[in-house]
Scaffold this motif. Structure first.
Motif, PDB file in Angstrom:
ATOM      1  N   PHE A   1     -45.875  -7.344 -40.700  1.00  0.00           N
ATOM      2  CA  PHE A   1     -46.946  -7.638 -39.724  1.00  0.00           C
ATOM      3  C   PHE A   1     -47.636  -8.907 -40.062  1.00  0.00           C
ATOM      4  O   PHE A   1     -48.060  -9.395 -38.908  1.00  0.00           O
ATOM      5  CB  PHE A   1     -48.128  -6.419 -39.544  1.00  0.00           C
ATOM      6  CG  PHE A   1     -48.934  -6.544 -38.700  1.00  0.00           C
ATOM      7  CD1 PHE A   1     -48.509  -6.210 -37.070  1.00  0.00           C
ATOM      8  CD2 PHE A   1     -50.196  -6.965 -38.676  1.00  0.00           C
ATOM      9  CE1 PHE A   1     -49.356  -6.497 -35.944  1.00  0.00           C
ATOM     10  CE2 PHE A   1     -51.076  -7.303 -37.682  1.00  0.00           C
ATOM     11  CZ  PHE A   1     -50.479  -6.875 -36.142  1.00  0.00           C
ATOM     12  N   MET A   2     -47.802  -9.571 -41.234  1.00  0.00           N
ATOM     13  CA  MET A   2     -48.405 -10.605 -41.620  1.00  0.00           C
ATOM     14  C   MET A   2     -47.402 -11.863 -41.364  1.00  0.00           C
ATOM     15  O   MET A   2     -48.043 -13.130 -41.357  1.00  0.00           O
ATOM     16  CB  MET A   2     -48.775 -10.572 -43.086  1.00  0.00           C
ATOM     17  CG  MET A   2     -49.779  -9.506 -43.573  1.00  0.00           C
ATOM     18  SD  MET A   2     -50.418  -9.488 -45.275  1.00  0.00           S
ATOM     19  CE  MET A   2     -48.674  -9.159 -45.888  1.00  0.00           C
TER      20      MET A   2
ATOM     21  N   GLU B   1     -46.124  -4.707 -31.749  1.00  0.00           N
ATOM     22  CA  GLU B   1     -47.201  -3.841 -30.788  1.00  0.00           C
ATOM     23  C   GLU B   1     -47.534  -2.477 -31.474  1.00  0.00           C
ATOM     24  O   GLU B   1     -48.558  -2.235 -31.468  1.00  0.00           O
ATOM     25  CB  GLU B   1     -46.573  -3.488 -29.512  1.00  0.00           C
ATOM     26  CG  GLU B   1     -47.598  -2.680 -28.583  1.00  0.00           C
ATOM     27  CD  GLU B   1     -47.153  -2.594 -27.317  1.00  0.00           C
ATOM     28  OE1 GLU B   1     -47.655  -1.837 -26.351  1.00  0.00           O
ATOM     29  OE2 GLU B   1     -45.828  -2.922 -26.909  1.00  0.00           O
ATOM     30  N   GLU B   2     -46.559  -1.919 -32.199  1.00  0.00           N
ATOM     31  CA  GLU B   2     -46.700  -0.606 -32.716  1.00  0.00           C
ATOM     32  C   GLU B   2     -47.929  -0.775 -33.861  1.00  0.00           C
ATOM     33  O   GLU B   2     -48.773   0.474 -33.775  1.00  0.00           O
ATOM     34  CB  GLU B   2     -45.503  -0.150 -33.594  1.00  0.00           C
ATOM     35  CG  GLU B   2     -44.200   0.296 -32.604  1.00  0.00           C
ATOM     36  CD  GLU B   2     -43.688  -0.991 -32.188  1.00  0.00           C
ATOM     37  OE1 GLU B   2     -42.691  -0.793 -31.249  1.00  0.00           O
ATOM     38  OE2 GLU B   2     -43.943  -2.188 -32.559  1.00  0.00           O
ATOM     39  N   TYR B   3     -48.290  -1.606 -34.464  1.00  0.00           N
ATOM     40  CA  TYR B   3     -49.291  -1.494 -35.327  1.00  0.00           C
ATOM     41  C   TYR B   3     -50.573  -1.565 -34.759  1.00  0.00           C
ATOM     42  O   TYR B   3     -51.417  -0.792 -34.870  1.00  0.00           O
ATOM     43  CB  TYR B   3     -49.165  -2.932 -36.377  1.00  0.00           C
ATOM     44  CG  TYR B   3     -50.186  -3.118 -37.463  1.00  0.00           C
ATOM     45  CD1 TYR B   3     -51.220  -3.338 -37.312  1.00  0.00           C
ATOM     46  CD2 TYR B   3     -49.590  -3.421 -38.683  1.00  0.00           C
ATOM     47  CE1 TYR B   3     -52.462  -3.435 -38.318  1.00  0.00           C
ATOM     48  CE2 TYR B   3     -50.674  -3.353 -39.911  1.00  0.00           C
ATOM     49  CZ  TYR B   3     -51.885  -3.781 -39.579  1.00  0.00           C
ATOM     50  OH  TYR B   3     -52.700  -3.718 -40.517  1.00  0.00           O
ATOM     51  N   VAL B   4     -50.637  -2.481 -33.892  1.00  0.00           N
ATOM     52  CA  VAL B   4     -51.803  -2.738 -32.881  1.00  0.00           C
ATOM     53  C   VAL B   4     -52.142  -1.058 -32.095  1.00  0.00           C
ATOM     54  O   VAL B   4     -53.325  -1.120 -32.140  1.00  0.00           O
ATOM     55  CB  VAL B   4     -51.553  -3.842 -31.973  1.00  0.00           C
ATOM     56  CG1 VAL B   4     -52.770  -3.613 -30.674  1.00  0.00           C
ATOM     57  CG2 VAL B   4     -51.268  -5.096 -32.571  1.00  0.00           C
ATOM     58  N   ALA B   5     -51.081  -0.622 -31.677  1.00  0.00           N
ATOM     59  CA  ALA B   5     -51.235   0.576 -30.954  1.00  0.00           C
ATOM     60  C   ALA B   5     -51.951   1.702 -32.024  1.00  0.00           C
ATOM     61  O   ALA B   5     -52.675   2.456 -31.745  1.00  0.00           O
ATOM     62  CB  ALA B   5     -50.189   1.306 -30.518  1.00  0.00           C
ATOM     63  N   VAL B   6     -51.379   1.762 -33.119  1.00  0.00           N
ATOM     64  CA  VAL B   6     -52.069   2.727 -34.354  1.00  0.00           C
ATOM     65  C   VAL B   6     -53.442   2.155 -34.603  1.00  0.00           C
ATOM     66  O   VAL B   6     -54.325   3.170 -34.514  1.00  0.00           O
ATOM     67  CB  VAL B   6     -51.232   2.407 -35.565  1.00  0.00           C
ATOM     68  CG1 VAL B   6     -51.717   3.593 -36.456  1.00  0.00           C
ATOM     69  CG2 VAL B   6     -49.955   3.397 -35.250  1.00  0.00           C
ATOM     70  N   ALA B   7     -54.102   0.966 -34.632  1.00  0.00           N
ATOM     71  CA  ALA B   7     -55.223   0.806 -34.832  1.00  0.00           C
ATOM     72  C   ALA B   7     -56.007   0.889 -33.705  1.00  0.00           C
ATOM     73  O   ALA B   7     -57.092   1.537 -33.927  1.00  0.00           O
ATOM     74  CB  ALA B   7     -55.204  -0.845 -35.071  1.00  0.00           C
ATOM     75  N   GLU B   8     -55.616   1.121 -32.412  1.00  0.00           N
ATOM     76  CA  GLU B   8     -56.287   1.251 -31.305  1.00  0.00           C
ATOM     77  C   GLU B   8     -56.671   2.824 -31.414  1.00  0.00           C
ATOM     78  O   GLU B   8     -57.477   3.191 -31.036  1.00  0.00           O
ATOM     79  CB  GLU B   8     -55.725   0.967 -30.035  1.00  0.00           C
ATOM     80  CG  GLU B   8     -55.448  -0.556 -29.903  1.00  0.00           C
ATOM     81  CD  GLU B   8     -54.744  -0.915 -28.720  1.00  0.00           C
ATOM     82  OE1 GLU B   8     -54.800  -2.221 -28.045  1.00  0.00           O
ATOM     83  OE2 GLU B   8     -53.821  -0.200 -28.309  1.00  0.00           O
ATOM     84  N   LYS B   9     -55.687   3.647 -31.536  1.00  0.00           N
ATOM     85  CA  LYS B   9     -55.850   4.931 -31.760  1.00  0.00           C
ATOM     86  C   LYS B   9     -56.922   5.433 -32.860  1.00  0.00           C
ATOM     87  O   LYS B   9     -57.840   6.483 -32.655  1.00  0.00           O
ATOM     88  CB  LYS B   9     -54.530   5.884 -31.846  1.00  0.00           C
ATOM     89  CG  LYS B   9     -53.586   5.756 -30.815  1.00  0.00           C
ATOM     90  CD  LYS B   9     -54.099   6.380 -29.699  1.00  0.00           C
ATOM     91  CE  LYS B   9     -54.509   7.907 -29.550  1.00  0.00           C
ATOM     92  NZ  LYS B   9     -54.948   8.531 -28.406  1.00  0.00           N
ATOM     93  N   LEU B  10     -56.630   4.775 -34.086  1.00  0.00           N
ATOM     94  CA  LEU B  10     -57.554   4.969 -35.085  1.00  0.00           C
ATOM     95  C   LEU B  10     -59.090   4.814 -34.778  1.00  0.00           C
ATOM     96  O   LEU B  10     -59.976   5.506 -34.909  1.00  0.00           O
ATOM     97  CB  LEU B  10     -57.345   4.132 -36.224  1.00  0.00           C
ATOM     98  CG  LEU B  10     -56.041   4.762 -37.099  1.00  0.00           C
ATOM     99  CD1 LEU B  10     -55.643   3.856 -38.073  1.00  0.00           C
ATOM    100  CD2 LEU B  10     -56.423   6.259 -37.804  1.00  0.00           C
TER     101      LEU B  10
END
Length: 447
Positions: A94-95, A100-109
């Motif tokens: 990610f770095m 998008e999947e990383y961003v989506a998990v962060a949004e859910k958290l």
């Protein structure tokens, strides 16, 4: 579509069977002796509440991989999501090039964790890594160094998290020296509080604040890190109101309140997070285990001003927020939401606790029943008056459960606690059968 696995216990051989014993011999020859196993049956398939081993035995799962397979092994949503993601790509870092999947998990958290304030998240690989990064953030933001943890606490196996973990054997023995500026306060442990459970909240809070004031200094303390219900330490459940008192005191002194919800999080206790029960909103919260249905993923979520204060590049890691693990997490969370697994956790509590109480009434060796939802425990003692820990009986009951095809786990500072962590998708018939086996195991061990 994955093939179903019949949800019933089968004992085709003795436990462990011959093929598992062969694999155990290979393990001895190939794997470090430092990596232990609680029950040496080698699993070849698993679905929901059943583990099938290489000998054809089907075992009832009361451990969920230590609270990891919350939505059940073989969850179809996770299988589908992981399969799609693997077909797209497995890794970019990610770095380097994000996805998008990383961003989506962060949004859910950010959405699900306690509090309606603006939040940010960062993803990692394990609970210990999440805790370590939460400490990094706290020290960076406050400019202070001291970290306060608690007796009976467990936070991981890295050097810093070993320093924060209370129990020596097996976690810390001869692995020092450990990271400095870690201090330990008495835990609000109602069953073992010296002056009685009714005094535990006030006296434990006073012990914490006095220790910090006299030994550390509030102005030197970056964070207090606490498990809302302690995990490895014995599922110690503080009195209602204790966490709120500690959080308010932290806020008063500019100390960050960090909730380690690695084991308690994601519907396990009947709420999204155990802090919800007390109405506590942590400054930072760490997650892992149940987040991704068995894929390695962890997170730190916190107030936006704290999380954004760290310089770019200060947080991260090669595999942190791996896209396959993120896909699994999104499917796992979807399952918890759609299937209302928080309510299911409370229903499991409603089935299990009366059976544990009946067991306690019948045998007189269970000193305490504690926990919430599908995170429950019993503490075994030699005598109820003196509360003498009984690790020998705990081991005997555990072995008797294993022999009858029930996967159980022990824990606790004194090695005398049984913990119950079934998948939230386990059926009532399996749950009841497992409790029947537990009853028989006590009868066998006490005969």
């Amino acid at each position: 579509m994955s093939e179903p696995l019949e949800q019933r216990r089968i004992l085709a051989t003795a436990i462990p069977g011959p093929r598992s014993q062969e694999l155990a011999a290979r393990k001895t020859a190939a794997v470090s002796a430092g990596v232990g196993t609680g029950l040496p049956v080698y699993v070849e398939r698993a679905r929901d509440g059943i583990l099938r081993d290489v000998d054809g035995n089907q075992l009832i799962d009361f451990g969920a991989g230590i609270a990891v397979t919350t939505v059940g092994n073989g969850n179809q949503r996770i299988i589908d999501a992981v399969t799609r993601q693997i077909q797209d790509f497995t890794h970019t870092c990610f770095m380097v090039t994000p996805y998008e999947e990383y961003v989506a998990v962060a949004e859910k958290l950010n959405e699900l964790t306690p509090g309606d304030h603006e939040k940010r998240s960062a993803l990692f690989n394990s609970g210990a890594e999440a805790v370590e990064n939460a400490v990094k953030i706290a020290r960076h933001v406050t400019g202070r160094e001291a970290i306060v943890a608690f007796e009976h606490g467990y936070h991981g196996r890295t050097n810093l998290t070993m320093a924060m973990t209370a129990k020596s054997m097996p976690y810390k023995h001869r692995f020092g020296p450990f990271a400095g500026e870690v201090y330990r306060a008495p835990m609000a442990y109602p069953y073992r509080w010296a002056t009685g459970a009714e005094h535990c909240l006030e006296e434990a809070f006073e012990a914490l604040t006095t220790m910090v004031h006299t030994q550390v200094g509030e102005e030197n303390t970056a964070a207090v890190v606490i498990e809302p219900i302690q995990g490895e330490g014995g599922f110690v459940t503080p009195p209602d109101g204790y966490l709120a008192r500690v959080a308010d005191w932290c806020r008063e002194h500019g100390i960050l309140f960090i909730a380690d919800e690695v084991q308690t999080g994601f519907a396990r206790t009947g709420d999204w997070f155990a802090c919800d029960h007390d109405g506590v909103v942590p400054d930072l919260i760490t997650t892992a285990k149940g987040i991704a249905g068995g894929m390695p993923l962890a997170g730190v979520t916190g107030r936006a001003d704290l999380m954004d204060a760290v310089h770019s590049g200060g947080l991260g890691g090669t595999y942190g927020g791996n896209p396959v693990a993120c896909a699994a997490a999104l499917a796992s969370i979807e399952t918890m939401e759609r299937d209302d697994l928080r309510t299911r956790a409370k229903a499991i509590e409603g089935v299990v606790v009366p059976r544990l109480q009946a067991l306690a009434d019948r045998h007189g060796v269970i000193g305490d029943i504690r926990g919430r939802g599908a995170m429950l425990a019993i503490e075994l003692v030699s005598d109820l008056k003196h509360k003498t820990p009984n690790p020998a009986l705990t081991a005997a009951v555990n072995n008797a459960c294993h022999a009858e095809g029930l996967v159980t786990l022990t824990c606790g500072t004194f090695g005398n606690v049984f913990r119950f962590l079934p998948p939230l998708t386990i059926g009532d018939a399996l749950l009841t059968e497992g409790l029947d086996i537990l009853d028989g195991a006590f009868a066998t061990a006490l005969a």
